[in-house]
Design an enzyme around this catalytic site. Structure first.
Site, PDB file in Angstrom:
ATOM      1  N   ARG A  24       0.675  -3.734  -2.311  1.00  0.00           N
ATOM      2  CA  ARG A  24      -0.774  -3.783  -2.444  1.00  0.00           C
ATOM      3  C   ARG A  24      -1.200  -3.203  -3.786  1.00  0.00           C
ATOM      4  O   ARG A  24      -0.489  -2.451  -4.405  1.00  0.00           O
ATOM      5  CB  ARG A  24      -1.428  -2.997  -1.321  1.00  0.00           C
ATOM      6  CG  ARG A  24      -1.432  -3.737  -0.006  1.00  0.00           C
ATOM      7  CD  ARG A  24      -1.972  -2.866   1.089  1.00  0.00           C
ATOM      8  NE  ARG A  24      -3.253  -2.290   0.731  1.00  0.00           N
ATOM      9  CZ  ARG A  24      -3.533  -0.981   0.820  1.00  0.00           C
ATOM     10  NH1 ARG A  24      -2.650  -0.133   1.241  1.00  0.00           N
ATOM     11  NH2 ARG A  24      -4.730  -0.533   0.478  1.00  0.00           N
ATOM     12  N   LYS A  50       6.706   6.763   4.657  1.00  0.00           N
ATOM     13  CA  LYS A  50       6.442   5.323   4.780  1.00  0.00           C
ATOM     14  C   LYS A  50       7.700   4.582   5.227  1.00  0.00           C
ATOM     15  O   LYS A  50       8.767   4.720   4.633  1.00  0.00           O
ATOM     16  CB  LYS A  50       5.933   4.774   3.447  1.00  0.00           C
ATOM     17  CG  LYS A  50       5.572   3.305   3.496  1.00  0.00           C
ATOM     18  CD  LYS A  50       4.604   2.946   2.402  1.00  0.00           C
ATOM     19  CE  LYS A  50       4.385   1.443   2.309  1.00  0.00           C
ATOM     20  NZ  LYS A  50       3.268   1.100   1.415  1.00  0.00           N
ATOM     21  N   ARG A  62      -6.214   8.788   1.720  1.00  0.00           N
ATOM     22  CA  ARG A  62      -5.082   9.710   1.768  1.00  0.00           C
ATOM     23  C   ARG A  62      -5.410  10.849   2.706  1.00  0.00           C
ATOM     24  O   ARG A  62      -6.492  11.419   2.617  1.00  0.00           O
ATOM     25  CB  ARG A  62      -4.827  10.316   0.386  1.00  0.00           C
ATOM     26  CG  ARG A  62      -4.459   9.298  -0.660  1.00  0.00           C
ATOM     27  CD  ARG A  62      -4.640   9.897  -2.059  1.00  0.00           C
ATOM     28  NE  ARG A  62      -4.387   8.889  -3.073  1.00  0.00           N
ATOM     29  CZ  ARG A  62      -3.182   8.653  -3.588  1.00  0.00           C
ATOM     30  NH1 ARG A  62      -2.149   9.339  -3.182  1.00  0.00           N
ATOM     31  NH2 ARG A  62      -3.006   7.730  -4.503  1.00  0.00           N
TER      32      ARG A  62
HETATM   33  C1  BTN Z   1       2.615  -2.391   0.444  1.00  0.00           C
HETATM   34  O1  BTN Z   1       2.977  -1.452   1.143  1.00  0.00           O
HETATM   35  O2  BTN Z   1       2.024  -2.198  -0.624  1.00  0.00           O
HETATM   36  C2  BTN Z   1       2.901  -3.783   0.916  1.00  0.00           C
HETATM   37  C3  BTN Z   1       4.332  -4.144   0.706  1.00  0.00           C
HETATM   38  C4  BTN Z   1       4.656  -5.544   1.161  1.00  0.00           C
HETATM   39  C5  BTN Z   1       6.063  -5.950   0.787  1.00  0.00           C
HETATM   40  C6  BTN Z   1       6.444  -7.288   1.343  1.00  0.00           C
HETATM   41  S1  BTN Z   1       8.166  -7.614   1.163  1.00  0.00           S
HETATM   42  C7  BTN Z   1       7.914  -9.281   1.644  1.00  0.00           C
HETATM   43  C8  BTN Z   1       6.639  -9.729   0.979  1.00  0.00           C
HETATM   44  N1  BTN Z   1       6.901 -10.199  -0.352  1.00  0.00           N
HETATM   45  C9  BTN Z   1       6.362  -9.411  -1.274  1.00  0.00           C
HETATM   46  O3  BTN Z   1       6.451  -9.577  -2.496  1.00  0.00           O
HETATM   47  N2  BTN Z   1       5.681  -8.427  -0.695  1.00  0.00           N
HETATM   48  C10 BTN Z   1       5.752  -8.497   0.739  1.00  0.00           C
END
Ligand code: BTN
Length: 297
Positions: free
Chosen positions: A80, A151, A287
């Site tokens: 994100r 996390k 947070r």
């Molecule tokens: C986050 O925590 O910021 C979200 C992470 C999301 C990661 C997943 S892995 C599969 C899919 N492909 C990506 O490039 N991102 C999501």
């Protein structure tokens, strides 16, 4: 005379065993509920979210059939707010579910996804216990243990339109084995010193294929239920795993308050000096404030 060489044995690491993805079992469970559904596994891709969006943007309705795209390795995984999502073959489960969806209201979809994943990974929690897998509004799964909350997984939901057609890509990244990345990835809303959690901390010995088998079909069902009924039926399930409820939080604009759960639309309710605020934008970072810490982390 033959030359005598000292005997040396070379200790080379054997290549990793191929991952036995449960593609067929997932297809058999999901296809009757979702006609046209396919499962695709790629050894490597930049990002499963990027790939599905690229296909949809190139072909529109012709590329809108429901698909579960799994990558053994992502070279440019995205998180994100423009962050990178780091992962390694066998250590992390990375996949995206792409499908057409027409909910009356999109708010709360990433929460519904998080609920489904958390419940699939840790289903039975006695009513008296606090679940160890918790949901950190809006997109994170945290694992609680003696080291605190770390996390475990992240969710990236993206949508695109083609005329009236709305297409959603739901990306999920789950740390399955402890990530041995150098330097340790800086994850959202988590102190840099803490390594991310791993699913094996709670399910010893589980591998990425087994993790996918647990989460895939329930996720599709949850997304379908969300498409029909929206977030309201998920509200109580979120509350049961809400990592922020009752805790002091700080928003990215500096506002401080107390988290009071989520509303029927999935908005985070934060009681601030100016009254109750409904936080709807996932671009707002929240947070928890840890007592005694100089700065929230
Ligand atoms: C986050 O925590 O910021 C979200 C992470 C999301 C990661 C997943 S892995 C599969 C899919 N492909 C990506 O490039 N991102 C999501």
């Amino acid at each position: 005379m033959t030359e005598q060489r000292p005997h040396t044995s070379t200790m080379s690491t054997p290549p990793p065993a191929p991952i036995r993805w449960p593609a067929e079992a997932i297809w058999e469970a999901v296809a009757p509920l979702l006609p046209g559904f396919t499962v695709e596994v790629l050894p490597t891709v930049d990002s499963t979210n990027t790939e599905l969006m690229r296909r949809f943007r190139a072909a529109g309705p012709a590329a809108a059939e429901p698909v579960l795209l799994v990558a053994e390795q992502q070279s440019a995984g995205r998180g994100r707010r423009g962050r990178a999502w780091q992962s390694r073959t066998g250590d992390s489960l990375t996949f995206s579910l792409g499908m057409a969806l027409q909910p009356a209201d999109w708010s709360g979809l990433s929460l519904a996804v998080g609920i489904s994943i958390a419940e699939s990974l840790q289903p039975q929690v006695p009513a008296t216990d606090q679940p160890r897998i918790r949901l950190k509004w809006p997109n994170d799964l945290w694992l609680a243990d003696a080291q605190g909350e770390r996390k475990l997984a992240g969710i990236l939901v993206e949508t695109a339109s083609w005329g009236e057609l709305r297409y959603v890509v739901i990306g999920v990244g789950i740390n399955v084995r402890t990530l041995a990345l150098t330097p340790a990835p800086q994850l959202d809303d988590q102190p840099a010193a803490l390594a991310p959690a791993a699913l094996q901390d709670i399910l010893p010995g589980i591998d990425v294929a087994q993790a996918l088998a647990l989460v895939a079909a329930p996720l599709v069902q949850a997304v379908q239920a969300f498409g029909l009924f929206g977030f309201a039926p998920f509200q109580a399930r979120f509350a049961a795993r809400d990592a922020l409820a009752g805790r002091a939080v700080q928003l990215s604009d500096g506002t401080e308050g107390m988290a009071h759960g989520v509303g029927e639309n999935g908005a985070l309710l934060v009681h601030t000096a100016a009254g109750m605020k409904e936080i709807t934008s996932s671009e707002v970072s929240v947070r928890p404030v840890f007592p005694g810490s100089a700065r929230p982390c």
